[in-house]
Design a protein around this motif. Structure first.
Motif, mmCIF file in Angstrom:
data_model
loop_
_atom_site.group_PDB
_atom_site.id
_atom_site.type_symbol
_atom_site.label_atom_id
_atom_site.label_comp_id
_atom_site.label_asym_id
_atom_site.label_seq_id
_atom_site.Cartn_x
_atom_site.Cartn_y
_atom_site.Cartn_z
ATOM 1 N N UNK A 67 0.825 -1.213 0.000
ATOM 2 C CA UNK A 67 0.000 0.000 0.000
ATOM 3 C C UNK A 67 0.859 1.262 0.000
ATOM 4 N N UNK A 68 2.042 1.185 0.602
ATOM 5 C CA UNK A 68 2.929 2.346 0.640
ATOM 6 C C UNK A 68 3.734 2.484 -0.646
ATOM 7 N N UNK A 69 3.935 1.385 -1.344
ATOM 8 C CA UNK A 69 4.644 1.475 -2.622
ATOM 9 C C UNK A 69 3.854 2.317 -3.611
ATOM 10 N N UNK A 70 2.550 2.260 -3.505
ATOM 11 C CA UNK A 70 1.699 3.057 -4.390
ATOM 12 C C UNK A 70 1.902 4.548 -4.166
ATOM 13 N N UNK A 71 2.270 4.903 -2.930
ATOM 14 C CA UNK A 71 2.492 6.319 -2.623
ATOM 15 C C UNK A 71 3.672 6.852 -3.419
ATOM 16 N N UNK A 155 -4.032 7.645 4.455
ATOM 17 C CA UNK A 155 -4.298 6.233 4.192
ATOM 18 C C UNK A 155 -5.287 5.679 5.212
ATOM 19 N N UNK A 156 -5.093 6.062 6.468
ATOM 20 C CA UNK A 156 -5.984 5.577 7.529
ATOM 21 C C UNK A 156 -7.409 6.064 7.327
ATOM 22 N N UNK A 157 -7.573 7.351 6.974
ATOM 23 C CA UNK A 157 -8.921 7.891 6.787
ATOM 24 C C UNK A 157 -9.595 7.301 5.555
ATOM 25 N N UNK A 158 -8.789 6.901 4.559
ATOM 26 C CA UNK A 158 -9.362 6.323 3.344
ATOM 27 C C UNK A 158 -9.930 4.933 3.576
ATOM 28 N N UNK A 159 -9.478 4.254 4.639
ATOM 29 C CA UNK A 159 -9.963 2.895 4.919
ATOM 30 C C UNK A 159 -11.423 2.888 5.355
ATOM 31 N N UNK A 160 -11.850 3.939 6.047
ATOM 32 C CA UNK A 160 -13.245 3.993 6.509
ATOM 33 C C UNK A 160 -13.680 5.450 6.480
ATOM 34 N N UNK A 161 -13.886 5.975 5.290
ATOM 35 C CA UNK A 161 -14.188 7.391 5.115
ATOM 36 C C UNK A 161 -15.680 7.638 5.324
ATOM 37 N N UNK A 162 -16.105 7.681 6.591
ATOM 38 C CA UNK A 162 -17.504 7.891 6.918
ATOM 39 C C UNK A 162 -17.885 9.368 6.822
ATOM 40 N N UNK A 163 -16.949 10.250 7.084
ATOM 41 C CA UNK A 163 -17.212 11.695 6.976
ATOM 42 C C UNK A 163 -15.887 12.421 6.759
ATOM 43 N N UNK A 164 -15.962 13.663 6.284
ATOM 44 C CA UNK A 164 -14.788 14.490 6.046
ATOM 45 C C UNK A 164 -14.809 15.692 6.975
ATOM 46 N N UNK A 165 -13.632 16.159 7.300
ATOM 47 C CA UNK A 165 -13.480 17.365 8.102
ATOM 48 C C UNK A 165 -12.830 18.442 7.250
#
Length: 395
Positions: A67-71, A155-165
């Motif tokens: 997942x980090x290689x994609x970065x 990456x962490x927020x993309x795993x369960x993006x229920x809402x945005x700030x």
């Protein structure tokens, strides 16, 4: 009365302005040195914490997940270099000495992507942990840390993006550039101005009174047919004018250099103040100088020489600095008019209100009137001291 006061004032002005060294060190040098000092400090701070525009973080990684290689492949300014577990201790030692040849050490747990996929927050167990080792004294290392931290948080927020700030590019910080500048100036300027004004008074008052006592020339003035109060008024007015020049020089140097010193603060500028603000500041400064010069003159009259006068005035200057620092502490910034009867404290708080763009004209009026009254009392005390031969001719 008028002629005798003017005569004393002329004498003081001639003594000061015909001494090129005193004019240079008292009026010209303070503002110039403050401007150069603050400007160089700002440039030094900026260069210490800035990174190059084409900077690319060099990161050593243990157990680099897919997942980090994609970065890195996605064009981020990051270059990953995989290493083994056995190289971890050496890499940490290299980071400590700032001679690592890389900027950050990232340690992922084995099978990181699988652990993340199987982790359930509701289970209450420990989440997979990523360790980032860096050196905060190295600007590149610190920048790499923040960069990698942002990558992991995204990456962490993309795993369960229920809402945005605060999504998108809309401005959410409602503080304007003027608010930011006003906050910084209101915290720093009052304390610095108290130091500058006191320094200007110390540069002229001890020499004018204690110096004349030391040289014996004060005796000539005291035997002339003039009232001692006229002598005191003439000296205080002339010395105040000279101290104002010194304070103005320091003030201009500070106002011109402070935006450079605070170069990391976007929109930092002294252009937010208008002529009315500066006129009010001038009134406060004038009344403050009258108080300071009167106080220093009284101390100088007690002293037997310039060295002794300077020694006695120094603790008073420290107290003045401490009163100026109150502008930085909200709990010590009082708003009731009665507090503005306290000399020097009232000046610092009045300047704080002006530079924060929230002046209280009642408190400012109390400050100016109170300072003028204190100066008048000081003139009376100084005149009585001039009448006392034990004080004026003590050895």
């Amino acid at each position: 009365m008028k002629n005798s006061i003017v005569t004393i004032m002329k004498k003081e002005f001639v003594r000061f302005f015909t001494d090129r060294r005193m004019v240079l060190t008292t009026v010209i040098m303070p503002g110039l040195m403050i401007y150069l000092l603050y400007s160089f400090m700002g440039s030094g701070f900026s260069s210490q914490f800035e990174t190059a525009e084409d900077f690319k973080a060099s990161i050593r990684v243990i157990n680099l997940p897919d997942s980090m290689k994609n970065v890195e492949d996605g064009g981020a300014p990051i270059k990953f270099t995989e290493i083994s577990d056995g190289e971890m201790e050496q890499c940490m030692e290299d980071l400590k000495t700032e001679e690592a040849g890389f900027d950050l050490l990232a340690v992922f747990p084995e099978e990181f992507d699988a652990q993340v996929s199987s982790y359930e927050v509701s289970a209450g167990g420990a989440a997979p942990a990523v360790k980032l080792y860096y050196n905060s004294t190295d600007s590149d290392s610190q920048s790499s840390y923040y960069m990698m931290e942002d990558v992991l948080n995204t990456y962490e927020s993309a795993l369960a993006n229920k809402f945005d700030v605060n999504p998108g590019e809309e401005t959410y910080d409602l503080a304007t550039d003027e608010d930011t500048s006003a906050q910084i100036f209101s915290m720093m300027v009052p304390m610095l101005m108290m130091v500058f004004l006191f320094s200007g008074c110390m540069a002229v008052a001890p020499e004018s009174i204690a110096g004349e006592k030391e040289r014996g020339t004060i005796a000539t003035l005291l035997v002339t047919p003039m009232k001692r109060s006229h002598l005191a008024i003439g000296k205080i007015i002339s010395l105040s004018a000279i101290a104002i020049l010194s304070g103005f020089s320091s003030f201009m140097g500070m106002m011109l250099s402070l935006p450079k010193m605070m170069g990391d603060v976007e929109g930092m500028s002294a252009d937010i103040y208008n002529m009315t603000d500066y006129i009010i500041v001038l009134l406060v400064v004038l009344s403050t100088v009258l108080v300071i010069i009167t106080l220093v003159s009284i101390i100088s009259a007690f002293a037997r020489n310039v060295k002794e006068a300077t020694g006695w005035v120094t603790p008073v200057m420290i107290i003045s600095m401490l009163l100026g620092v109150t502008s930085m502490i909200p709990d010590l910034c009082m708003t009731e008019p009665v507090w503005f009867l306290i000399p020097l404290y009232n000046s610092a708080q009045s300047m704080n209100g002006i530079f924060s763009m929230n002046p209280d004209m009642v408190n400012i009026a109390v400050t100016v009137v109170a300072n003028v009254c204190y100066a008048g009392i000081g003139v009376f005390v100084l005149a009585k001291m001039f009448d006392n031969e034990k004080v004026m001719f003590s050895k």
